[in-house]
Design a protein around this motif. Sequence first.
Motif, mmCIF file in Angstrom:
data_model
loop_
_atom_site.group_PDB
_atom_site.id
_atom_site.type_symbol
_atom_site.label_atom_id
_atom_site.label_comp_id
_atom_site.label_asym_id
_atom_site.label_seq_id
_atom_site.Cartn_x
_atom_site.Cartn_y
_atom_site.Cartn_z
ATOM 1 N N GLU A 138 -1.386 -1.505 -8.670
ATOM 2 C CA GLU A 138 -0.456 -0.607 -7.993
ATOM 3 C C GLU A 138 -0.803 0.857 -8.229
ATOM 4 O O GLU A 138 -0.626 1.699 -7.348
ATOM 5 N N ARG A 141 -3.652 1.421 -5.897
ATOM 6 C CA ARG A 141 -3.184 1.511 -4.510
ATOM 7 C C ARG A 141 -2.555 2.871 -4.236
ATOM 8 O O ARG A 141 -2.836 3.512 -3.207
ATOM 9 N N GLY A 263 3.165 -2.034 0.899
ATOM 10 C CA GLY A 263 3.970 -2.832 -0.018
ATOM 11 C C GLY A 263 5.170 -2.042 -0.509
ATOM 12 O O GLY A 263 5.603 -1.074 0.110
ATOM 13 N N ARG A 264 5.677 -2.439 -1.657
ATOM 14 C CA ARG A 264 6.902 -1.826 -2.189
ATOM 15 C C ARG A 264 6.551 -0.591 -3.019
ATOM 16 O O ARG A 264 5.731 -0.648 -3.930
ATOM 17 N N VAL A 273 9.911 -0.397 1.240
ATOM 18 C CA VAL A 273 8.912 -1.427 1.484
ATOM 19 C C VAL A 273 8.129 -1.040 2.734
ATOM 20 O O VAL A 273 8.708 -0.886 3.814
ATOM 21 N N PHE A 276 2.022 -3.850 5.419
ATOM 22 C CA PHE A 276 0.663 -3.917 4.899
ATOM 23 C C PHE A 276 -0.310 -3.317 5.914
ATOM 24 O O PHE A 276 -0.168 -3.499 7.124
ATOM 25 N N ARG A 282 -6.071 -6.365 -3.066
ATOM 26 C CA ARG A 282 -5.434 -5.102 -3.411
ATOM 27 C C ARG A 282 -6.456 -4.189 -4.086
ATOM 28 O O ARG A 282 -7.421 -4.658 -4.693
#
Length: 378
Positions: A138, A141, A263-264, A273, A276, A282
């Motif tokens: 994450e 990302r 994503g979230r 949210v 995608f 990812r």
Amino acid sequence: MRRTAPVANAVGLLAGYALDRLLGDPRRWHPVAGFGQAAGALERRLYRPDRTAGAAFTALAVGGPVLLGAVAAAATRHRPVARAALVAAGTWTVLGGRTLRHEATTMGRTLRGGDLPAARRRLGHLCGRDPSTLGESELARATVESVAENTSDAVVAPLVWGAVAGLPGLLGYRAANTLDAMVGHRSARYARFGTPAARLDDVLNLVPSRLTGLLTIAVAPVAHGDRQRAWRVWRRDRNDHPSPNAGQCEAAMAGALGVRLGGRNVYFGRSEVRPFLGDGPRPEARHLKRAARISGSVGLAAVGLAAVYPVTFGRLVGAVSRRGLSAVTGGRGLGALVGGLGPVAAGGGLRQVGAGGGRRLVGAGGRGLRAVGAGRGR
């Protein structure tokens, strides 16, 4: 002057880009940080929870730098060397490409070293998400998404507006983008007051964001990316993002890297949210260096286009505009048109018109790089 001004603007854009590429942000006394302080003081005087107050704030805060740039451009209309120097200084001031790439590569190095606490602390330099519970994927990302969007906001868009409008365009764009970072996000305080700044920023980035997406596709091979995949993902996913501009950049980057974004996202006290974008795994730490390389290549392509525009298509647009004005005024120029409007328009009346009137910034100087996801609809 009609011949030398476009050349001076082009030289200034190239020189300013080179300064940012070599030196990055000034460590102290950054003009954008000073503008942010002045805009904050103006906000405290004008704030009311409605869009009218927000529109007045936006007009004054953006109009000031535009007027300053216009005065400087007029003062150097017969001094091409001085014009080039001013445009170079302005370009260096408003760009943030080196800082953006540095943050991405530093985050990648930190993640590869397994130091999650340090990586979480560093994320605040790039975006406004709550990093307290984010793992490597994450964090990676968030970094890729920030690099993608900020390549447009901090590199391509300033160059586009500098090419189209010279020094006023450079300063005006950076002022609008910085205001969006200050008041353009969704919150109780700025839900209405910040709307005009957010909408202005959206409009100014419509063309640059799409150019960024196309350039990302074009340079994808420099980071071992696939142009055809990037093109396919960009066409399919770019309009799925809630922002009219961020999706253009993020979808192209997702396709170029072969990863899946979206994503979230959690912002201190608020969760969103996102759809995608892209296919594949990812993002991981190894993708961040590739994202930085793509960002740098997009910047090089953009400055090349920006430098060519003033001396090619920009000259054509200027010639057509002058010809149209000449036709309207019977060949006597703007003075005849203004004079025909009467003493109010020709005299003090026009002068009186001008006389009235939570996101984190990246880098030590506060370049105004966008905090991805923290803004209105982003």
